[in-house]
Structure formats: C-alpha cells, structure tokens
Design an enzyme around this catalytic site. Structure first.
Site, short mmCIF file in Angstrom:
data_model
loop_
_atom_site.label_atom_id
_atom_site.label_comp_id
_atom_site.label_asym_id
_atom_site.label_seq_id
_atom_site.Cartn_x
_atom_site.Cartn_y
_atom_site.Cartn_z
N ASN A 226 0.86 -1.18 0.00
CA ASN A 226 0.00 0.00 0.00
C ASN A 226 0.90 1.24 0.00
O ASN A 226 1.49 1.59 1.02
CB ASN A 226 -0.89 -0.04 1.25
CG ASN A 226 -1.86 1.12 1.31
OD1 ASN A 226 -1.85 2.01 0.45
ND2 ASN A 226 -2.70 1.13 2.33
N ARG B 277 -2.77 -2.01 -3.35
CA ARG B 277 -3.92 -1.12 -3.22
C ARG B 277 -3.69 0.02 -4.21
O ARG B 277 -2.67 0.71 -4.15
CB ARG B 277 -3.98 -0.56 -1.81
CG ARG B 277 -5.13 0.37 -1.62
CD ARG B 277 -5.15 0.94 -0.23
NE ARG B 277 -6.35 1.72 -0.05
CZ ARG B 277 -6.62 2.42 1.03
NH1 ARG B 277 -5.78 2.42 2.04
NH2 ARG B 277 -7.74 3.10 1.12
N HIS C 117 -12.52 3.86 -0.08
CA HIS C 117 -12.54 2.83 0.97
C HIS C 117 -13.21 1.56 0.44
O HIS C 117 -13.78 0.77 1.20
CB HIS C 117 -13.35 3.27 2.22
CG HIS C 117 -12.75 4.37 3.01
ND1 HIS C 117 -13.52 5.37 3.59
CD2 HIS C 117 -11.47 4.65 3.35
CE1 HIS C 117 -12.73 6.20 4.24
NE2 HIS C 117 -11.48 5.80 4.10
N ARG D 173 -11.72 16.57 6.97
CA ARG D 173 -12.51 16.91 5.79
C ARG D 173 -13.92 17.34 6.17
O ARG D 173 -14.54 16.75 7.05
CB ARG D 173 -12.61 15.73 4.83
CG ARG D 173 -11.28 15.29 4.25
CD ARG D 173 -11.52 14.28 3.12
NE ARG D 173 -10.28 13.65 2.69
CZ ARG D 173 -9.97 12.37 2.87
NH1 ARG D 173 -10.82 11.55 3.48
NH2 ARG D 173 -8.82 11.89 2.44
N GLU E 192 -8.12 -4.41 5.30
CA GLU E 192 -7.96 -4.16 3.87
C GLU E 192 -6.84 -5.00 3.27
O GLU E 192 -6.94 -5.44 2.13
CB GLU E 192 -7.71 -2.65 3.65
CG GLU E 192 -8.98 -1.85 3.90
CD GLU E 192 -8.74 -0.36 4.07
OE1 GLU E 192 -8.33 0.03 5.18
OE2 GLU E 192 -8.98 0.40 3.12
#
Ligand code: ADP
Length: 397
Positions: free
Chosen positions: A7, A91, A180, A241, A385
């Site tokens: 990743n 990823r 995601h 955010r 993940e």
C-alpha cells in the site's frame, strides 16, 4: 501460498506478507519518509522483535529493495528467497470508469493508472511506482491491482451521476466513485457471513468511521450507494474533511479571504472536519472526546455533528434500499468508540434498532452489538484491507 500486499502513499509504503493457507500475517512493516531526509523502514516479523533500518530511500524502488532485504534477512527475515512469494497485491486508488474488478497488472492497466493521475493526484503516482518497483525487484511475478474505487462502480446511474451538465461526465468522467472500497467490500462480506444473512439479498450498511470516513449501502454485496464522491471529500464529517457542503461556500470564502479555489479546497480537505469545527483542537477523535469531557462546547458540537451526519446517511441509505438487514461499524472510531456507536444508533429507534449495552462493550473482534429483539442486526466488524487485497490477489492468480 504467500502473498505480499503493498500500500503505497506519496512518501510511505506499508506492506504485509500473508500466508494464505491460514490467512496469518507472517511479517508486516512500514517505510516512512520516502524521498525525504531521515527515511526509515520498520519491519515486524510475527513473533519476533521489531527491526528498524535507517537508510536513504530516494524513491519507492529503493524502498521495495529494502523491504525485500528485510523479508530475506538471515536474522529478522521470514523467507529464504522471493521465490516463496506467489504474487503481489497492490492497493490502487483510482481506476476511473475503466475497471471495477481487481485485475492482474499489464501495460494497459499501468496506462489506466497513469491516465487517472489527475483523479488521484497523491495516490495514483505512488501506486504506480510501487507496482513498477515490484516488477523490477521480482521480474515475472504477478502484480494485482485492487482498486479503492472498485466497490463503488456497481452504483446505479441515479446514484453516481451529479446533477451537472452532461458534457462534464462525458468529457472528464466527473461522477461519484466512492473510496474505501476494499474496506466496504470486506466488511459487508464479513457482516453477511458473521450475521448469517442471505448472501444474495442482504441489505447492509457499512459505516467506515476513521480519520477518513464513509458509509456504503449494498445489496448482496453489490454497492447501491456510498458517501464519498469524485474525491474522498464528499459525505461524512471526517477528521479534517468537511464532507458535504454547499459549493457556494467555496466561492464565498474565496471572495472574502482573497484565496483561490485550490487554497479553499485544501482547507476543506485538511483543516475542516472535527479539527475545523472544534476550533483547531485536533483531528483525532480521542482528543475531541477528551475535550468534550472537559466541558469544551465546540468539541461537543463537532462530535454531535459527526454522529448526526452518520445517522442521516443511514436513514438515507435505508430509504435507498427500501430497508436494511444489518448495520456494521468499522475502522478506528467505528471499532473502538462504543459511545459513538450507541449515539448513532439512538437516532435509529424508528427502524427498530436496539443496542445491547453489554454486547456493545467490545473491541477488536466480530460481534453483534444489537439486542436479540432488534429489527436490524447491528455489528462490529474490524476491517482488514490487507487481507481483502490478499484474497483478491489469490483469487486472480
Ligand atoms: P485512517 O485509517 O483513516 O487514518 P483509522 O481507521 O486508523 O483512520 O482511525 C483513526 C481514528 O480512530 C482516530 O481519529 C482515533 O482517534 C480514532 N479512535 C481510535 N480509538 C478510539 C476510541 N477509543 N474512541 C474514539 N476514537 C478512537
């Protein structure tokens, strides 16, 4: 079969070597400050001591070489040769509208990753560097791209199209993608298995609540809607955010503060969310909770707003699917913050959601946290993940 999962961020590289026979992690680690002074690799072999290498990593190719050395190190390593690695799963952030499924990397796939640099300016270039570094380090070894946007590609047009002039979708593929995706795919799948739900028909809402946060709705594991959009800025209130906002706010701040659009977008991405709402206390939800406990009003409002927004999305997604069988919480906040889960579910009494406080007092493992007579099963499902990427990689090779 051993699979390496990579990743890559712009200046970091996380990896895990997973034994797919029992899905255990053989070793994992992190390269930090790639391309910056003071880069270091922290390698953690299972059951052995941590091993830190402080060496210059001018780029991801050098970082991968150091990872390969660490994995094969006579003392701290876990394999004798890279021949033991069957494949590498990566990823990758953005595939635009081209790919919805994971895929074995070839020249076409690399071209698509490159074409999507402007859709994922921080991640796609790093992801491509990671792939090319693995190709150089292990020639001929299959590399698999697992897309963060993949899960959201199943959304129907009514969910993914923005109500803007059609030409922008046609010219630039401006639409909602969702992110995601690997986590939503993994957690919705685990929720169906763990909850004993119908794998074809189960209506599941996944709340991935971490520093970045998003909600998805899926039926039988196929995404119906998800809260992030063209970029991860849309949807929930996050650590830094803003999530959903009237676009006119951007113009207003530009005019009042003499800033340009890029500066304001940077503020909405990096200085907003609970960090901005709390007057700058922190982007970390634990700090915000502590400040609330000490009586800080802005911290309290930021948390209330975060929870309120999640509850509104759950309501909207229940309507989108005409019902919901299970709600699953995951990621840093979702997995650890029992008070937050309870507060969200307190909004959902009208759906027949009932939380069992004793069952909700749980962390780090799959669990049903709703009462036996709750009309909707509420679950805690830790996300993984890396394992999801490794499973996809194994499936494809
Ligand atoms: P990301 O991967 O997006 O960086 P994570 O999924 O790792 O985020 O989640 C990190 C967030 O989880 C942090 O804001 C952290 O404060 C929050 N978190 C961890 N433990 C708790 C807790 N016990 N209560 C509330 N928030 C927590």
């Amino acid at each position: 079969m051993k699979i390496l999962v990579i990743n890559c961020g712009s200046s970091s590289l996380k990896y895990q070597l997973i034994d797919m026979d029992d899905e255990s992690v053989i070793a994992k680690g992190l390269c930090e400050r790639i391309g910056i002074d003071g880069s270091k690799l922290t390698h953690q072999p299972a059951g052995k001591d941590k091993f830190v290498v402080e060496k210059a990593m001018p780029n991801h190719t050098v970082a991968i070489e150091l990872v390969m050395d660490a994995l094969q190190d006579p003392e701290h390593g876990v394999i004798k040769s890279t021949e033991e690695i069957a494949a590498v799963g990566h990823r990758v952030l953005h595939a635009g509208t081209t790919y919805s499924e994971s895929i074995i990397v070839n020249e076409d796939v690399k071209r698509v990753i490159r074409e999507c640099f402007d859709l994922g300016p921080l991640h796609n270039p790093a992801n491509l560097m990671g792939i090319e570094a693995c190709e150089a380090a292990m020639p001929g070894k299959p590399n698999v791209a697992v897309w963060d946007t993949g899960f959201g590609m199943a959304m129907p047009e009514k969910a993914y199209l923005y109500a803007i002039p059609r030409e922008y979708y046609e010219k630039y593929s401006i639409r909602r993608y969702g992110f995601h995706g690997t986590s939503h795919m993994f957690v919705s799948g685990e929720a169906i298995k763990f909850g004993g739900l119908d794998p074809e028909k189960a209506k599941v809402i996944v709340c991935h609540l971490g520093n970045g946060a998003s909600v998805s709705a899926s039926i039988g594991g196929r995404c119906v809607d998800t809260s992030m959009g063209l970029t991860p800025l849309e949807g929930l209130i996050m650590g830094t955010r803003s999530g959903d906002i009237d676009p006119a706010v951007v113009q207003f701040i530009c005019n009042k503060e003499g800033k340009d659009v890029n500066e304001v977008l940077n503020i909405l991405n990096k200085k907003s969310g609970v960090l901005g709402m709390s007057g700058g206390i922190s982007s970390d939800f634990r700090d915000i909770e502590n400040a609330k406990k000490e009586g800080n009003h802005l911290a309290e409002v930021a948390l209330d707003a975060f929870i309120y927004r999640v509850a509104k999305y759950i309501g909207a997604y229940t309507a989108a699917m005409n019902g919901v069988d299970a709600i699953a919480f995951t990621a840093g906040v979702g997995e650890n913050d029992k008070a937050g889960r309870k507060a969200i579910c307190d909004y959902l009494g009208y759906l027949g959601v009932k939380i069992d406080d004793a069952a909700n007092d749980v962390r780090g493992k799959n669990a049903v946290i709703s009462a036996p007579d709750s009309k909707v099963k509420v679950m805690l499902i830790p996300t993984n993940e890396e394992l999801a990427i490794a499973r996809e990689t194994k499936r494809l090779i």
